[in-house]
Scaffold this active site. Sequence first.
Site, PDB file in Angstrom:
ATOM      1  N   THR A  52       0.828  -1.216   0.000  1.00 35.31           N
ATOM      2  CA  THR A  52       0.000   0.000   0.000  1.00 35.31           C
ATOM      3  C   THR A  52       0.858   1.260   0.000  1.00 35.31           C
ATOM      4  OG1 THR A  52      -1.470   1.304   1.416  1.00 35.31           O
ATOM      5  CG2 THR A  52      -0.070  -0.254   2.532  1.00 35.31           C
TER       6      THR A  52
ATOM      7  N   TYR B 201      -1.750   0.002  10.376  1.00 28.91           N
ATOM      8  CA  TYR B 201      -2.023  -0.656   9.090  1.00 28.91           C
ATOM      9  C   TYR B 201      -0.789  -0.568   8.178  1.00 28.91           C
ATOM     10  CZ  TYR B 201      -3.588  -1.121   4.283  1.00 28.91           C
ATOM     11  OH  TYR B 201      -3.674  -1.483   2.968  1.00 28.91           O
TER      12      TYR B 201
END
Length: 325
Positions: A116, A140
């Site tokens: 990501t 995350y």
Amino acid sequence: MRVLVTGGAGYIGSHVVKALGESGYEVLTYDNLSYGHPDSVLCGDLVAGDLADTQKLRQVFASFRPDAVMHFAAFIVVPESVKEPLKYYRNNFCNALNLIDACLEFKVNRFIFSSTAAVYGIPGKIPVNEEEPLEPINPYGRSKVMVENALSDISAAGDLRYVSLRYFNVSGADEKARIGQNRKDATHLITVAVRTALGKKPYLEIYGIDYPTPDGTCVRDYIHVDDLSDAHLVSLRYLFDNGRSEIFNCGYGHGYSVKEVVDAAKRVTGVDFRVINTGRREGDPPALVADSTKLRNTLGWKPGHDDLDYIIRTAFEWEKKLRND
Ligand code: UDP
């Protein structure tokens, strides 16, 4: 060639499963169905299983004998990761290690990982290339960096080769509206915009209009999910051609502000839906745009849907069909 896809019943995974099936790969989806939907798996079989269940995972490896693994199964909600970091480290990191462990045991040496843009945190420059320091600002993003680091070390120590794809803002849906973003609690801007246009939400909130950007709202690089799928297919071919481990940004290389996306969504849907300016959302970098030169030059990736209207239109058509909200 056989490809095992974890999280293949989820939003991005299901589009990649479709693309793999349409390209002649034999696909098996392994998904715990916590957020995925069996109906989203358009090609190949589905095994309902959790990556924490290493026994079941090994059975799948033993019977399917994959030539490559693509790993999508992960939690993705940033604010939740701040509140429940252990949940994120356990699923995104520990379970990824379970999967890599099974790959080593069954000598599956090709691995594609869903990373990501959150690994960059607040990048020092825009567009961001893969050399930018990794300074994630939430659990995350950190859980994804941890997997990237593990892959780097494990591949250096043995035969495993991997491609890590750092996704920017994935959006849009299947052209025929067979699959798309299917989470009730989806928070992504384009999903929220089309849901608001359809009256499923009373209004759309703009999270901050005082950012150091041209119109004061955050800028993002929105990539259509089918172009992202294609990035996975070219990465897979690269690994089958004995390419060495690599990391690639996945985005178009230009961004749109939140206001621009909202205006486009109103135009494409034909609905002048209600918009409210609220405060900043925690952890949002002002701008995040991919430098995807490496993906284009190394793997010959050529996006086919670099078109915000198309992205919104496909999301809208999918959302019209979706009745489970
Ligand atoms: N955003 C917004 N309202 C919403 C959803 C998102 O203003 O209802 C903004 C968000 O603050 C960010 C951009 O839209 O600047 C993209 O957010 P999204 O959640 O789609 O993706 P992210 O960039 O956080 O991964």
